[in-house]
Design a protein around this motif. Structure first.
Motif, PDB file in Angstrom:
ATOM      1  N   THR A   3       0.891  -1.157   0.055  1.00  0.00           N
ATOM      2  CA  THR A   3       0.055   0.110   0.289  1.00  0.00           C
ATOM      3  C   THR A   3       0.906   1.198   0.061  1.00  0.00           C
ATOM      4  O   THR A   3       0.516   2.211  -0.559  1.00  0.00           O
ATOM      5  CB  THR A   3      -1.111  -0.023   1.216  1.00  0.00           C
ATOM      6  OG1 THR A   3      -0.135  -0.293   2.259  1.00  0.00           O
ATOM      7  CG2 THR A   3      -2.080  -0.926   0.960  1.00  0.00           C
ATOM      8  N   THR A   4       2.108   1.148   0.569  1.00  0.00           N
ATOM      9  CA  THR A   4       2.880   2.390   0.514  1.00  0.00           C
ATOM     10  C   THR A   4       3.378   2.606  -0.977  1.00  0.00           C
ATOM     11  O   THR A   4       3.696   3.708  -1.179  1.00  0.00           O
ATOM     12  CB  THR A   4       4.090   2.289   1.575  1.00  0.00           C
ATOM     13  OG1 THR A   4       3.394   1.732   2.840  1.00  0.00           O
ATOM     14  CG2 THR A   4       4.908   3.412   1.812  1.00  0.00           C
ATOM     15  N   HIS A   5       3.740   1.463  -1.503  1.00  0.00           N
ATOM     16  CA  HIS A   5       4.386   1.487  -2.803  1.00  0.00           C
ATOM     17  C   HIS A   5       3.052   2.256  -3.595  1.00  0.00           C
ATOM     18  O   HIS A   5       3.344   2.900  -4.655  1.00  0.00           O
ATOM     19  CB  HIS A   5       4.647   0.185  -3.331  1.00  0.00           C
ATOM     20  CG  HIS A   5       5.938  -0.450  -2.627  1.00  0.00           C
ATOM     21  ND1 HIS A   5       7.176   0.350  -2.961  1.00  0.00           N
ATOM     22  CD2 HIS A   5       6.376  -1.389  -2.062  1.00  0.00           C
ATOM     23  CE1 HIS A   5       8.171  -0.274  -2.442  1.00  0.00           C
ATOM     24  NE2 HIS A   5       7.520  -1.444  -1.853  1.00  0.00           N
ATOM     25  N   ALA A   6       1.808   1.638  -3.511  1.00  0.00           N
ATOM     26  CA  ALA A   6       0.861   2.183  -4.219  1.00  0.00           C
ATOM     27  C   ALA A   6       0.648   3.833  -4.012  1.00  0.00           C
ATOM     28  O   ALA A   6       0.575   4.699  -4.911  1.00  0.00           O
ATOM     29  CB  ALA A   6      -0.365   1.453  -3.847  1.00  0.00           C
ATOM     30  N   LEU A   7       0.712   4.284  -2.999  1.00  0.00           N
ATOM     31  CA  LEU A   7       0.672   5.725  -2.624  1.00  0.00           C
ATOM     32  C   LEU A   7       1.998   6.602  -3.026  1.00  0.00           C
ATOM     33  O   LEU A   7       1.588   7.454  -3.579  1.00  0.00           O
ATOM     34  CB  LEU A   7       0.312   5.823  -1.059  1.00  0.00           C
ATOM     35  CG  LEU A   7      -0.846   5.347  -0.476  1.00  0.00           C
ATOM     36  CD1 LEU A   7      -0.697   5.276   1.118  1.00  0.00           C
ATOM     37  CD2 LEU A   7      -2.080   6.435  -0.876  1.00  0.00           C
ATOM     38  N   LEU A   8       2.975   5.931  -2.905  1.00  0.00           N
ATOM     39  CA  LEU A   8       3.826   6.577  -3.832  1.00  0.00           C
ATOM     40  C   LEU A   8       3.853   6.842  -5.109  1.00  0.00           C
ATOM     41  O   LEU A   8       4.279   7.746  -5.744  1.00  0.00           O
ATOM     42  CB  LEU A   8       5.455   5.797  -3.430  1.00  0.00           C
ATOM     43  CG  LEU A   8       5.916   5.827  -1.899  1.00  0.00           C
ATOM     44  CD1 LEU A   8       7.190   5.060  -1.433  1.00  0.00           C
ATOM     45  CD2 LEU A   8       6.302   7.511  -1.724  1.00  0.00           C
ATOM     46  N   VAL A 161      -4.606   3.644   3.062  1.00  0.00           N
ATOM     47  CA  VAL A 161      -4.064   3.938   4.261  1.00  0.00           C
ATOM     48  C   VAL A 161      -4.834   3.224   5.485  1.00  0.00           C
ATOM     49  O   VAL A 161      -4.318   2.643   6.435  1.00  0.00           O
ATOM     50  CB  VAL A 161      -4.147   5.637   4.816  1.00  0.00           C
ATOM     51  CG1 VAL A 161      -3.896   5.892   6.377  1.00  0.00           C
ATOM     52  CG2 VAL A 161      -3.295   6.514   3.912  1.00  0.00           C
ATOM     53  N   ALA A 162      -6.183   3.200   5.103  1.00  0.00           N
ATOM     54  CA  ALA A 162      -6.975   2.287   6.177  1.00  0.00           C
ATOM     55  C   ALA A 162      -6.557   0.749   6.027  1.00  0.00           C
ATOM     56  O   ALA A 162      -6.267   0.160   7.075  1.00  0.00           O
ATOM     57  CB  ALA A 162      -8.423   2.360   5.826  1.00  0.00           C
ATOM     58  N   VAL A 163      -6.395   0.195   5.005  1.00  0.00           N
ATOM     59  CA  VAL A 163      -5.778  -1.048   4.832  1.00  0.00           C
ATOM     60  C   VAL A 163      -4.297  -1.210   5.202  1.00  0.00           C
ATOM     61  O   VAL A 163      -4.084  -2.341   5.942  1.00  0.00           O
ATOM     62  CB  VAL A 163      -5.674  -1.596   3.281  1.00  0.00           C
ATOM     63  CG1 VAL A 163      -5.054  -2.700   2.945  1.00  0.00           C
ATOM     64  CG2 VAL A 163      -7.155  -1.540   2.689  1.00  0.00           C
ATOM     65  N   SER A 164      -3.480  -0.139   5.189  1.00  0.00           N
ATOM     66  CA  SER A 164      -2.125  -0.130   5.718  1.00  0.00           C
ATOM     67  C   SER A 164      -2.284  -0.162   7.377  1.00  0.00           C
ATOM     68  O   SER A 164      -1.372  -1.060   7.937  1.00  0.00           O
ATOM     69  CB  SER A 164      -1.397   1.170   5.545  1.00  0.00           C
ATOM     70  OG  SER A 164      -1.438   1.345   4.091  1.00  0.00           O
ATOM     71  N   ALA A 165      -3.216   0.320   8.051  1.00  0.00           N
ATOM     72  CA  ALA A 165      -3.353   0.436   9.224  1.00  0.00           C
ATOM     73  C   ALA A 165      -3.772  -1.125   9.674  1.00  0.00           C
ATOM     74  O   ALA A 165      -3.191  -1.707  10.900  1.00  0.00           O
ATOM     75  CB  ALA A 165      -4.202   1.346   9.619  1.00  0.00           C
ATOM     76  N   VAL A 166      -4.675  -1.865   9.108  1.00  0.00           N
ATOM     77  CA  VAL A 166      -5.044  -3.190   9.408  1.00  0.00           C
ATOM     78  C   VAL A 166      -3.993  -4.017   9.371  1.00  0.00           C
ATOM     79  O   VAL A 166      -3.625  -4.879  10.071  1.00  0.00           O
ATOM     80  CB  VAL A 166      -6.127  -3.755   8.483  1.00  0.00           C
ATOM     81  CG1 VAL A 166      -6.503  -5.020   8.895  1.00  0.00           C
ATOM     82  CG2 VAL A 166      -7.170  -2.818   8.787  1.00  0.00           C
ATOM     83  N   TYR A 167      -3.108  -3.968   8.130  1.00  0.00           N
ATOM     84  CA  TYR A 167      -2.136  -4.776   7.903  1.00  0.00           C
ATOM     85  C   TYR A 167      -1.024  -4.653   9.018  1.00  0.00           C
ATOM     86  O   TYR A 167      -0.169  -5.518   9.237  1.00  0.00           O
ATOM     87  CB  TYR A 167      -1.329  -4.500   6.421  1.00  0.00           C
ATOM     88  CG  TYR A 167      -0.077  -5.210   6.112  1.00  0.00           C
ATOM     89  CD1 TYR A 167      -0.477  -6.613   5.844  1.00  0.00           C
ATOM     90  CD2 TYR A 167       1.055  -4.714   5.921  1.00  0.00           C
ATOM     91  CE1 TYR A 167       0.874  -7.433   5.471  1.00  0.00           C
ATOM     92  CE2 TYR A 167       2.159  -5.280   5.554  1.00  0.00           C
ATOM     93  CZ  TYR A 167       2.113  -6.651   5.343  1.00  0.00           C
ATOM     94  OH  TYR A 167       3.080  -7.531   4.911  1.00  0.00           O
ATOM     95  N   VAL A 168      -0.863  -3.285   9.462  1.00  0.00           N
ATOM     96  CA  VAL A 168       0.476  -3.036  10.480  1.00  0.00           C
ATOM     97  C   VAL A 168       0.003  -3.912  11.665  1.00  0.00           C
ATOM     98  O   VAL A 168       0.807  -4.514  12.537  1.00  0.00           O
ATOM     99  CB  VAL A 168       0.492  -1.696  10.561  1.00  0.00           C
ATOM    100  CG1 VAL A 168       1.192  -1.145  11.908  1.00  0.00           C
ATOM    101  CG2 VAL A 168       1.289  -0.993   9.751  1.00  0.00           C
ATOM    102  N   LEU A 169      -1.349  -3.797  12.083  1.00  0.00           N
ATOM    103  CA  LEU A 169      -1.804  -4.382  13.321  1.00  0.00           C
ATOM    104  C   LEU A 169      -1.360  -6.167  13.156  1.00  0.00           C
ATOM    105  O   LEU A 169      -1.331  -6.787  14.001  1.00  0.00           O
ATOM    106  CB  LEU A 169      -3.182  -4.247  13.608  1.00  0.00           C
ATOM    107  CG  LEU A 169      -3.441  -2.889  13.885  1.00  0.00           C
ATOM    108  CD1 LEU A 169      -5.058  -2.655  14.223  1.00  0.00           C
ATOM    109  CD2 LEU A 169      -3.096  -2.800  15.248  1.00  0.00           C
TER     110      LEU A 169
END
Ligand SMILES: [Zn+2]
Length: 198
Positions: A3-8, A161-169
């Motif tokens: 998701t970070t790659h997608a946002l970048l 960002v929402a998906v990122s937050a879930v993934y981080v957890l």
């Protein structure tokens, strides 16, 4: 993380909103695709087959020049897509190495440089994919996308960002889940499982 790659990749299209708004949709789409596409090599030569940190960066230069001289949806998409894919490969070196639990920091393989003919070592500025600082980077990059993008870009950036937050957890438990699931796979599938899961 993906998701970070997608946002970048999406962020690379932002300048188009100022210089050629009619070409921005093609640029955002290309940035998104280019940002995530390198990881399609996940199951065959991950971070090598489709990752070109040096050649990708070099190829981006003439593509950007061409897009500036002849701005069409196709030339802009090629330029932004190449730039996003190159940025992805370079950014992988800022993270961790290739391993099931990258927070342990045992792998010295971050991304393969075809130009140098060797693996680039991980810098671990982001300690591992799905680390809190990975979410931080995703959140920072998402800010201009949410504020400046139109409807679909704003929604997509917020969703990523929402998906990122879930993934981080879930990131650390997921490694254990993967490790337990792999032995249950049929033997015919095993050859296609990346080595770090075995
Ligand atoms: Zn990658």
């Amino acid at each position: 993380m993906a998701t970070t790659h997608a946002l970048l990749g999406l962020a690379l299209a932002l300048p188009l909103l100022a210089v050629a708004p009619d070409l921005a949709p093609a640029a955002f789409l290309a940035g998104l695709v280019g940002g995530v596409a390198p990881d399609l090599d996940l199951y065959t030569g991950h971070r090598k087959t489709l990752h070109y940190p040096v050649y990708g960066s070099i190829a981006t230069v003439p593509a950007v020049v061409l897009a500036a001289l002849v701005p069409t949806p196709v030339t802009v998409a090629i330029a932004v897509g190449l730039a996003a894919a190159a940025l992805h490969a370079v950014a992988d070196a800022a993270g961790s190495g290739l391993e099931l639990r990258p927070w342990q920091g045992t792998s010295e393989r971050a991304v393969y440089s075809h130009y140098h003919g060797r693996w680039v070592r991980p810098r671990r500025w982001v300690r591992y994919d799905g680390a809190p600082e990975d979410l931080f980077v995703a959140g920072i990059v998402a800010v201009p996308l949410v504020m400046l993008g139109d409807g679909p870009v704003t929604a997509l950036a917020a969703g990523l960002v929402a998906v990122s937050a879930v993934y981080v957890l879930l990131r650390k438990p997921l490694a254990t889940v993967a490790e337990r699931l792999v032995p249950l796979l049929p033997a015919a599938v095993r050859p296609y499982v990346p080595a770090r899961y075995l």
